[in-house]
Structure formats: structure tokens, C-alpha cells
Write a protein that holds these residues in place. Structure first.
Motif, PDB file in Angstrom:
ATOM      1  N   SER A  78     -19.308   9.744  -3.328  1.00  0.00           N
ATOM      2  CA  SER A  78     -18.260   9.952  -3.108  1.00  0.00           C
ATOM      3  C   SER A  78     -17.092  10.502  -3.642  1.00  0.00           C
ATOM      4  CB  SER A  78     -18.173  10.107  -4.832  1.00  0.00           C
ATOM      5  OG  SER A  78     -18.395  11.506  -5.769  1.00  0.00           O
ATOM      6  N   LEU A  79     -17.431  12.277  -2.849  1.00  0.00           N
ATOM      7  CA  LEU A  79     -17.038  12.905  -2.627  1.00  0.00           C
ATOM      8  C   LEU A  79     -16.511  12.204  -0.432  1.00  0.00           C
ATOM      9  CD1 LEU A  79     -18.222  16.452  -2.729  1.00  0.00           C
ATOM     10  CD2 LEU A  79     -16.004  15.473  -4.453  1.00  0.00           C
ATOM     11  N   TRP A  80     -16.636  11.883  -0.089  1.00  0.00           N
ATOM     12  CA  TRP A  80     -16.815  11.023   1.327  1.00  0.00           C
ATOM     13  C   TRP A  80     -15.581  10.187   0.925  1.00  0.00           C
ATOM     14  CZ3 TRP A  80     -21.481   9.603   5.363  1.00  0.00           C
ATOM     15  CH2 TRP A  80     -20.153  10.078   6.704  1.00  0.00           C
ATOM     16  N   ALA A  81     -15.787   9.913  -0.039  1.00  0.00           N
ATOM     17  CA  ALA A  81     -14.858   8.052  -0.138  1.00  0.00           C
ATOM     18  C   ALA A  81     -13.741   8.999  -0.857  1.00  0.00           C
ATOM     19  CB  ALA A  81     -15.444   7.593  -1.268  1.00  0.00           C
ATOM     20  N   LEU A  82     -13.706  10.071  -1.465  1.00  0.00           N
ATOM     21  CA  LEU A  82     -12.405  10.305  -1.350  1.00  0.00           C
ATOM     22  C   LEU A  82     -11.673  11.239  -0.473  1.00  0.00           C
ATOM     23  CD1 LEU A  82     -10.497  10.635  -3.937  1.00  0.00           C
ATOM     24  CD2 LEU A  82     -11.248  12.638  -5.210  1.00  0.00           C
ATOM     25  N   GLY A  83     -12.516  11.777   0.165  1.00  0.00           N
ATOM     26  CA  GLY A  83     -11.950  12.132   1.470  1.00  0.00           C
ATOM     27  C   GLY A  83     -10.443  11.468   2.337  1.00  0.00           C
ATOM     28  N   GLU A  84     -11.411  10.055   2.738  1.00  0.00           N
ATOM     29  CA  GLU A  84     -11.261   9.865   3.083  1.00  0.00           C
ATOM     30  C   GLU A  84     -10.054   8.518   2.680  1.00  0.00           C
ATOM     31  OE1 GLU A  84     -11.002   5.971   6.754  1.00  0.00           O
ATOM     32  OE2 GLU A  84     -11.242   8.574   6.388  1.00  0.00           O
ATOM     33  N   ALA A  85      -9.869   8.462   1.437  1.00  0.00           N
ATOM     34  CA  ALA A  85      -8.566   8.080   0.494  1.00  0.00           C
ATOM     35  C   ALA A  85      -7.336   8.830   0.380  1.00  0.00           C
ATOM     36  CB  ALA A  85      -9.349   7.984  -0.814  1.00  0.00           C
ATOM     37  N   VAL A  86      -7.699  10.706   0.429  1.00  0.00           N
ATOM     38  CA  VAL A  86      -6.529  10.679   0.784  1.00  0.00           C
ATOM     39  C   VAL A  86      -5.991  11.265   1.688  1.00  0.00           C
ATOM     40  CG1 VAL A  86      -5.848  13.463   0.532  1.00  0.00           C
ATOM     41  CG2 VAL A  86      -7.967  13.067  -0.434  1.00  0.00           C
ATOM     42  N   TRP A  87      -6.671  10.802   3.182  1.00  0.00           N
ATOM     43  CA  TRP A  87      -5.768  10.398   4.578  1.00  0.00           C
ATOM     44  C   TRP A  87      -4.694   9.420   4.568  1.00  0.00           C
ATOM     45  CZ3 TRP A  87     -10.181  11.728   8.470  1.00  0.00           C
ATOM     46  CH2 TRP A  87      -9.285  12.997   9.548  1.00  0.00           C
ATOM     47  N   ASP A  88      -6.275   7.835   3.080  1.00  0.00           N
ATOM     48  CA  ASP A  88      -5.182   6.893   3.524  1.00  0.00           C
ATOM     49  C   ASP A  88      -3.691   6.717   2.417  1.00  0.00           C
ATOM     50  OD1 ASP A  88      -7.460   5.783   4.799  1.00  0.00           O
ATOM     51  OD2 ASP A  88      -8.457   5.110   2.613  1.00  0.00           O
ATOM     52  N   VAL A  89      -3.642   7.806   1.451  1.00  0.00           N
ATOM     53  CA  VAL A  89      -2.973   7.528   0.726  1.00  0.00           C
ATOM     54  C   VAL A  89      -1.812   8.564   1.089  1.00  0.00           C
ATOM     55  CG1 VAL A  89      -1.843   8.694  -1.990  1.00  0.00           C
ATOM     56  CG2 VAL A  89      -4.250   7.109  -2.065  1.00  0.00           C
ATOM     57  N   ARG A  90      -2.017   9.351   1.770  1.00  0.00           N
ATOM     58  CA  ARG A  90      -0.958   9.923   2.705  1.00  0.00           C
ATOM     59  C   ARG A  90      -0.149   9.443   3.770  1.00  0.00           C
ATOM     60  NH1 ARG A  90      -3.770  14.196   5.417  1.00  0.00           N
ATOM     61  NH2 ARG A  90      -3.550  15.385   3.256  1.00  0.00           N
ATOM     62  N   GLY A  91      -0.669   8.665   3.929  1.00  0.00           N
ATOM     63  CA  GLY A  91      -0.321   7.753   5.433  1.00  0.00           C
ATOM     64  C   GLY A  91       0.517   6.588   4.365  1.00  0.00           C
ATOM     65  N   LEU A  92       0.033   6.534   3.339  1.00  0.00           N
ATOM     66  CA  LEU A  92       0.217   4.881   2.529  1.00  0.00           C
ATOM     67  C   LEU A  92       2.309   5.879   2.545  1.00  0.00           C
ATOM     68  CD1 LEU A  92      -1.524   3.363   0.147  1.00  0.00           C
ATOM     69  CD2 LEU A  92      -0.370   2.543   2.003  1.00  0.00           C
ATOM     70  N   LEU A  93       2.150   7.262   1.571  1.00  0.00           N
ATOM     71  CA  LEU A  93       3.294   8.199   1.266  1.00  0.00           C
ATOM     72  C   LEU A  93       4.399   8.030   2.663  1.00  0.00           C
ATOM     73  CD1 LEU A  93       1.863  10.851  -1.477  1.00  0.00           C
ATOM     74  CD2 LEU A  93       3.226   7.884  -1.404  1.00  0.00           C
ATOM     75  N   ASP A  94       3.842   8.219   3.333  1.00  0.00           N
ATOM     76  CA  ASP A  94       4.713   8.455   4.496  1.00  0.00           C
ATOM     77  C   ASP A  94       4.974   6.742   5.507  1.00  0.00           C
ATOM     78  OD1 ASP A  94       5.530  10.275   6.095  1.00  0.00           O
ATOM     79  OD2 ASP A  94       3.709  10.060   7.587  1.00  0.00           O
ATOM     80  N   GLY A  95       5.264   6.162   4.954  1.00  0.00           N
ATOM     81  CA  GLY A  95       5.413   4.769   4.921  1.00  0.00           C
ATOM     82  C   GLY A  95       4.842   3.565   6.101  1.00  0.00           C
ATOM     83  N   GLY A  96       3.159   4.231   5.709  1.00  0.00           N
ATOM     84  CA  GLY A  96       1.967   4.332   7.212  1.00  0.00           C
ATOM     85  C   GLY A  96       0.982   2.358   5.948  1.00  0.00           C
ATOM     86  N   ALA A 128      -1.725  -0.686  12.590  1.00  0.00           N
ATOM     87  CA  ALA A 128      -0.217  -0.741  12.348  1.00  0.00           C
ATOM     88  C   ALA A 128      -0.451  -2.297  11.883  1.00  0.00           C
ATOM     89  CB  ALA A 128      -1.195  -1.878  13.931  1.00  0.00           C
ATOM     90  N   SER A 129      -1.361  -2.860  10.660  1.00  0.00           N
ATOM     91  CA  SER A 129      -1.807  -3.803   9.693  1.00  0.00           C
ATOM     92  C   SER A 129      -2.698  -3.100   8.227  1.00  0.00           C
ATOM     93  CB  SER A 129      -2.720  -4.650  10.287  1.00  0.00           C
ATOM     94  OG  SER A 129      -3.794  -4.637  10.846  1.00  0.00           O
ATOM     95  N   GLY A 130      -2.662  -4.114   7.319  1.00  0.00           N
ATOM     96  CA  GLY A 130      -2.899  -3.896   6.272  1.00  0.00           C
ATOM     97  C   GLY A 130      -1.620  -4.099   5.155  1.00  0.00           C
ATOM     98  N   SER A 131      -1.909  -2.749   4.227  1.00  0.00           N
ATOM     99  CA  SER A 131      -0.942  -2.867   3.177  1.00  0.00           C
ATOM    100  C   SER A 131       0.481  -1.745   3.094  1.00  0.00           C
ATOM    101  CB  SER A 131      -1.775  -3.407   1.707  1.00  0.00           C
ATOM    102  OG  SER A 131      -2.379  -4.265   1.790  1.00  0.00           O
ATOM    103  N   GLY A 132       0.850  -1.425   2.360  1.00  0.00           N
ATOM    104  CA  GLY A 132       1.587  -0.369   2.797  1.00  0.00           C
ATOM    105  C   GLY A 132       2.019  -0.039   1.464  1.00  0.00           C
ATOM    106  N   TYR A 133       2.622   1.109   0.897  1.00  0.00           N
ATOM    107  CA  TYR A 133       2.355   1.794  -0.766  1.00  0.00           C
ATOM    108  C   TYR A 133       3.292   0.286  -1.043  1.00  0.00           C
ATOM    109  CZ  TYR A 133       3.973   4.669  -4.197  1.00  0.00           C
ATOM    110  OH  TYR A 133       4.641   5.729  -5.049  1.00  0.00           O
ATOM    111  N   GLU A 134       4.764  -0.328  -0.991  1.00  0.00           N
ATOM    112  CA  GLU A 134       4.664  -1.257  -1.881  1.00  0.00           C
ATOM    113  C   GLU A 134       3.741  -2.027  -2.490  1.00  0.00           C
ATOM    114  OE1 GLU A 134       8.203  -4.394  -1.010  1.00  0.00           O
ATOM    115  OE2 GLU A 134       9.174  -2.746  -1.947  1.00  0.00           O
ATOM    116  N   ASP A 135       2.920  -2.975  -1.593  1.00  0.00           N
ATOM    117  CA  ASP A 135       2.028  -3.314  -1.494  1.00  0.00           C
ATOM    118  C   ASP A 135       1.370  -3.298  -2.195  1.00  0.00           C
ATOM    119  OD1 ASP A 135       2.523  -5.256   0.285  1.00  0.00           O
ATOM    120  OD2 ASP A 135       2.313  -4.224   2.172  1.00  0.00           O
ATOM    121  N   TYR A 136       0.853  -1.445  -2.642  1.00  0.00           N
ATOM    122  CA  TYR A 136       0.366  -1.662  -3.432  1.00  0.00           C
ATOM    123  C   TYR A 136       0.528  -1.354  -4.766  1.00  0.00           C
ATOM    124  CZ  TYR A 136      -3.770  -0.309  -0.551  1.00  0.00           C
ATOM    125  OH  TYR A 136      -4.871  -0.573   0.282  1.00  0.00           O
ATOM    126  N   ILE A 137       1.526  -0.497  -5.277  1.00  0.00           N
ATOM    127  CA  ILE A 137       2.662  -0.808  -5.874  1.00  0.00           C
ATOM    128  C   ILE A 137       2.503  -2.268  -6.421  1.00  0.00           C
ATOM    129  CG2 ILE A 137       4.759  -0.476  -7.531  1.00  0.00           C
ATOM    130  CD1 ILE A 137       3.671   2.293  -6.854  1.00  0.00           C
TER     131      ILE A 137
END
Length: 622
Positions: A495-513, A545-554
Motif C-alpha cells: 500500500s505504501l508502494w502504491a501510494l509512493g507511485e501515486a505521488v508521482w502520478d498526481v504530481r504529473g497531473l498537477l503539472d499538466g501531464g 504521452a497518453s492517458g487521463s489528465g487532471y481535468e479527466d480525473y476532475i
């Protein structure tokens, strides 16, 4: 010549009948015309009233609502327009006798459904612009809903792991204290055998001090047991969605079974702790007795000077008592990798803190805006009224409207004019979280995004045999050989490993990725060693390059949001922003539908009859 009047009378009577019939037909036609004229006049008057919609609301949000002071004010405005028609000189003389506003439907009625309807009336004209964004939203939202199953698993695994690790630490402290006391007892026994009073007295004092600290350690262990038991009951009571994912259900069952085993073992050791406390209290009394014998025999000064003390302690009695002193035996435990355990502690502490700080891209300055006291909106008076909601397609369109007309952390609305000093900058985040400041709303939104991403990442890890094996190996290294605790700690590490990866994921979303909703080997970035080294605190290795962006998650989060709560929070933002142009604006005084009943008296023109009354009911909705 005699005059006769039969023809005259006949013609007169015939003419009277013909004229009466003619006048009746004229009056009938006039009455029908008067009825149509009155209906037209009432509809025209109502249209004129409703044409006074709030211009600021239309300019900013393209919503048509009539702002009014009171129902009577609407009635007076209606009277003004209706009287213009009634005062005209024509074949329809009539006067207004009474008027009543029978119904007003405003924006806040029926849990905000009129607001939804107003939005839908406008959004249908924007369908070409938003049709492409709607594709796959419902499916993504259903995936997010299913992710809720693994979010439950994630929550249970993390909480169970935390409590188990704290319990194991408390147990190791108890075992370490017993081992330390046993070493002091052995040193005291050796001093007694060598008849070294000073050394023995020092060791006995140390041993008594350690025994005095043991109850606190036992009490701490008991508190950890109670906390674990309470969390275990809570975990067993976690609501499971009907049709829960089989893998999520299986993982939950494994976790809860291991949790129960840990709890049972903890209860057993808790009983032993109480027995050990009682035993150590008895041993403390015996040690006090030995200490008194040493004091009666002298202070050990002659011994320290190398001189024989003929009046020294009774060593035979002291050795006999010392042989009776027994320290409870500590359980043999496998060694714990302290370096990895400390790294795991630091990781837990980091991921239990302010997660917003971990995901904000470097150089980004957060808005510090907050809603001032006294600036409360309609949501503070939210009604508990239940109403029939619009369908799935309608809700998707309302959410698209939100993305068009409300600002977010990542971008400003392009459909609405920009305000110099709007109440909050992160409006979409407010609709999701309802907090009083931009920072708090973003923090809660980030938390929701992290939970979604962590849940989906955990699903990937549970299916990745190599990574699960790594987590199990680390769990074995930090759990001291306790199989049940090792299983729970293994899930904690995942669960901590999943959350650590999620930190990277969400930082990318907030950076427009962007980030893919489902993880694969090629899109997974964080290694277990990198997790312990907290590499996720740094920038992301690469952007997808593909996937869901911040607006998609909102968009997904809005779909999962309670619709009534969302509607009232929309009214909050609308009211705050319109008040920047019109200070007295209130959504509670915005009508979208009005009904008025009017009683009219009319005069007959072609019949000698009294006036008659007619009631006309007029309704208008945007």
C-alpha cells in the motif's frame, strides 16, 4: 279606409328576434375575442416580467433567472404590464379586480434541480463543443467506482499495517526490557558469588529501576492491543459493495484473517504481560530485602579498599535470596533489519503528513484565498429535501458545464469573463470538497486523487508476482519472523508502494501531464529500493504521452459526487462571483418559473346584462 297593423307587428317582432340573435352572436364573438385578448395580454405581461432576468448572471454564466425582491414585487410588475392592455379603448372593456402570485420556483428549490434545468437548457447549444469530451466518461467513472473496492482494501491494509507495526515495536520493547533485566540479574548474581557488596548493590539498584519501568511498557503494549482491536472491528465492519471485485474481496479476507491471528496472539501476550508485572513486583520485594541485608552489613567501603570486613553482609543468605530471583523469560525472536525498519518508519511518517506538499510541482505558488466570515453561501442552508434527479446523460452535461464555467487549479475558465477578485480560485475543487480556502480544497482533492491512483496502483502490485515477492521479503526482514504480522506488514508495504507511485502520478497531473488509469509494467516507475529512498519526492522520471489528465480525473470525481451537494456548492460560487458586480445578489431570490392567477371583470356591449368575471392563470418558465 280601415287601417290594419298585422304586417307591421309581424315585421317588428321578426326584426326584434333577428336583432336579438344578431346581437347575441356579436356578443358571443366579442366574448371569445375578449377571452383571447385577455390570455394574450396576460402572457405578454408575464413575458415582459420574465424578460427582466438578471443580466449579470446571464453575462457570467449564461443562466436565465428572474431576480425578485418578493412575490408581491413580481405581482406589481405584472400589474403594470397587464393594465396597459386593459386600459386600451376597444371592444373588450375590462378591469383587473385581483391578482395572486400562486407559485414561484427559484434556484434553490428541489435541491437545486432548477439550476440543473437552466444549465441543460444552455448546454444543448454547446453540444458540438463538448461531445468529444463525453466519450468514455461513464465507463471511466464506473472504473473509478470499482477502484473504490481497492480503495477500501488500501485503507484496511494501511491501517492494519500501522497498528501491527506499532504493536510489534511495543512487544519488542517488552522483550528487550526482559533481556536487559536478565543481564542485570546475572551480573548481580555474579557479584554475590564474588561477595562484592558495592558491585551487587549497584546492579540491584539498576535492576529495581528497570523493574519499575516495566509496568509502563506493559501498559503501552496494552494500549496498542486495544487500538489494534478497535481497528480490527472497524476493518471487519467495512462496507463491501455488492458485486465487489473478487480479487479485492480475497485480499480483504486474507488481511482480516491475519489481523485476527495477530489480535489473538496479542491478547495472549497481554495476559502474559500482566503475569510478568505481578511476578516482577514480587521479585522487586525480594531485591529490596537483599538491598537491606547489604546495607545492614556495611557500605562496602572496606571491600573497595581491599580490606576484609569481618562485620560484612550475610552472603549465604544473600546468595540464597539471589538464587530465588527469577526474571520472566523473554521469547526468542528473529533479528529485525533495523536499517530497513527505520527506512520504513521514515516512509510511513512522510506519507502520513501533508500530502499536498509532496505533489505540488516545483515553482508553483498556491492560492491563499479563503471565504471570509459572513460570506456563507446557499450550501450552509442546504435542504434535506429529496427530489428526482435528472438522468445520467443530463448529469454528464451538467458536469461539462462546470468544466466550462468554473476555474480549477490547472486552468481558468475560457467561457466566463475573468474577475479581478473572485472569492476562490480553485472553484472546481470547491465543488468537490466544500472547504473554506483554496488550499484546503486542493488538499482534499489531491487526497481523493491519491486514493484513486493508490487503489489502482495496488491492484497492479497485487498482480505483479515479482513486486509482491519483494514486498514479502522486506516484510519478513522487519517483522521478526511473525508469520501473521509479516503478511499484514507485506500488504502495508504494498500500500505504501502504491501510494509512493501515486505521488508521482498526481504530481504529473498537477503539472499538466497525463497518467494511464490502469498501470502496466511499462508505465510503472518506482522500485522498492526507490520507495525506501523516497525517490518519489523528486520529479517524475518521464511523462506519459497518453492517458487521463487532471481535468479527466476532475470529471470522474464530479460524476461520483453527490448531485445535491454539487448543486448547492455551484450556487455558492455563482452567488459569490455575481456579488462582485452586484452586492445584493442572492440565488434564493432567482426565479425560473412563475405562476399568477388574475381575476378580471368585463362589461357586455351587446347585451343588457351585469358585468361578468373571468379568471386567467398564467405560467412562464425559462
Amino acid at each position: 279606409m280601415k287601417k290594419r297593423g298585422e304586417i307591421t307587428v309581424f315585421l317588428s317582432l321578426t326584426l326584434v328576434c333577428i336583432l336579438s340573435l344578431f346581437m347575441g352572436l356579436l356578443e358571443s364573438a366579442r366574448t371569445a375575442g375578449a377571452r383571447l385578448y385577455l390570455t394574450m395580454a396576460a402572457n405578454s405581461a408575464m413575458a415582459s416580467v420574465m424578460s427582466q432576468y438578471n443580466r449579470n448572471l446571464w453575462d457570467m454564466y449564461h443562466l436565465l433567472f428572474l431576480e425578485y425582491e418578493s412575490p408581491e414585487a413580481i405581482g406589481r410588475s405584472f400589474d403594470t404590464y397587464l393594465d396597459f392592455y386593459l386600459e386600451q379603448e376597444n371592444l373588450y372593456p375590462m378591469k383587473r379586480k385581483s391578482r395572486e402570485v400562486t407559485a414561484i420556483l427559484n434556484m434553490q428549490d428541489h435541491a437545486g434541480k432548477p439550476l440543473e434545468d437552466g444549465i441543460l437548457s444552455y448546454v444543448r447549444y454547446r453540444l458540438p463543443d463538448i461531445a468529444g469530451d463525453l466519450s468514455g466518461v461513464a465507463e471511466s467513472a464506473r472504473d473509478a467506482s470499482r477502484a473504490g473496492d481497492f480503495r477500501t482494501v488500501f485503507k484496511v491494509c494501511r491501517q492494519a499495517g500501522r497498528h501491527t507495526r506499532r504493536l510489534e515495536k511495543a512487544r519488542r520493547e517488552v522483550e528487550a526490557a526482559l533481556e536487559d533485566m536478565e543481564r542485570s540479574r546475572i551480573r548481580a548474581a555474579e557479584a554475590a558469588a564474588d561477595e562484592r557488596a558495592g558491585k551487587m548493590e549497584t546492579e540491584i539498584k539498576r535492576l529495581l529501576k528497570k523493574i519499575g519501568k516495566f509496568p509502563a511498557l506493559a501498559d503501552r503494549y496494552q494500549k496498542e492491543v486495544e487500538a489494534l482491536s478497535e481497528d480490527s472491528r472497524s476493518a471487519r465492519g467495512e462496507e463491501r459493495r455488492e458485486g465487489m471485485e473478487p480479487q479485492a474481496s480475497e485480499t480483504m479476507d486474507m488481511e482480516l484473517a491475519a489481523y485476527q491471528s495477530v489480535e489473538e496472539a496479542a491478547r495472549e501476550f497481554q495476559g502474559r504481560c500482566q503475569e510478568m508485572k505481578d511476578q516482577l513486583e514480587a521479585e522487586a520485594v525480594r531485591l529490596e530485602e537483599i538491598s537491606e541485608l547489604l546495607e545492614e552489613g556495611g557500605d562496602g567501603e572496606h571491600e573497595e579498599n581491599g580490606e576484609e570486613d569481618e562485620t560484612g553482609p550475610d552472603w549465604d543468605q544473600i546468595q540464597e535470596l539471589m538464587d530465588m530471583v527469577q526474571i520472566p523469560e523473554a521469547a526468542v525472536q528473529e533479528p529485525v533489519d533495523q536499517e530497513k525498519s527505520s527506512a520504513l518508519d521514515r516512509l510511513e511518517e512522510m506519507l502520513s503528513g501533508d500530502l499536498l506538499k509532496l505533489v505540488i510541482p516545483k515553482g508553483v505558488k498556491l492560492s491563499e484565498k479563503r471565504v471570509r466570515a459572513g460570506q456563507n453561501g446557499p450550501s450552509k442552508e442546504q435542504s434535506e429535501e429529496k427530489t428526482e434527479s435528472n438522468g445520467l446523460a443530463a448529469q454528464l452535461l451538467v458536469n461539462e458545464y462546470i468544466l466550462l464555467y468554473f476555474d480549477s487549479f490547472l486552468k481558468k475558465s475560457e467561457s466566463r469573463e475573468e474577475l479581478a477578485d473572485q472569492a476562490l480560485d480553485y472553484e472546481q475543487e470547491y465543488l468537490l470538497c466544500g472547504k473554506g480556502s483554496d488550499r484546503d480544497n486542493l488538499a482534499k482533492t489531491v487526497e481523493q486523487l491519491l486514493m484513486i491512483r493508490a487503489a489502482m496502483n495496488l491492484l497492479y502490485l497485487l498482480n505483479a508476482a515479482d513486486k509482491k515477492a519483494q514486498a514479502d521479503g522486506l516484510a519478513a526482514a522487519v517483522s521478526g519472523g511473525n508469520a501473521a504480522a509479516g503478511l499484514i506488514i507485506g500488504f502495508l508495504i504494498l500500500s505504501l508502494w502504491a501510494l509512493g507511485e501515486a505521488v508521482w502520478d498526481v504530481r504529473g497531473l498537477l503539472d499538466g501531464g497525463k497518467t494511464g488509469f490502469w498501470k502496466t509494467d511499462s508505465t510503472w516507475h518506482l522500485s522498492l529500493d526507490g520507495l525506501l529512498a523516497m525517490e518519489f519526492l523528486e520529479g517524475r522520471p518521464d511523462m506519459e504521452a497518453s492517458g487521463s489528465g487532471y481535468e479527466d480525473y476532475i470529471r470522474i470525481l464530479l460524476f461520483l459526487e453527490d448531485k445535491v451537494v454539487r448543486n448547492y456548492r455551484m450556487m455558492d460560487v455563482i452567488q459569490w462571483n455575481v456579488r462582485k458586480k452586484q452586492k445584493d445578489f442572492s440565488t434564493d431570490a432567482c426565479a425560473c418559473e412563475v405562476e399568477i392567477r388574475t381575476e378580471i371583470s368585463q362589461q357586455h356591449l351587446f347585451l343588457m346584462k351585469d358585468e361578468y368575471w373571468q379568471t386567467v392563470e398564467t405560467a412562464w418558465a425559462y
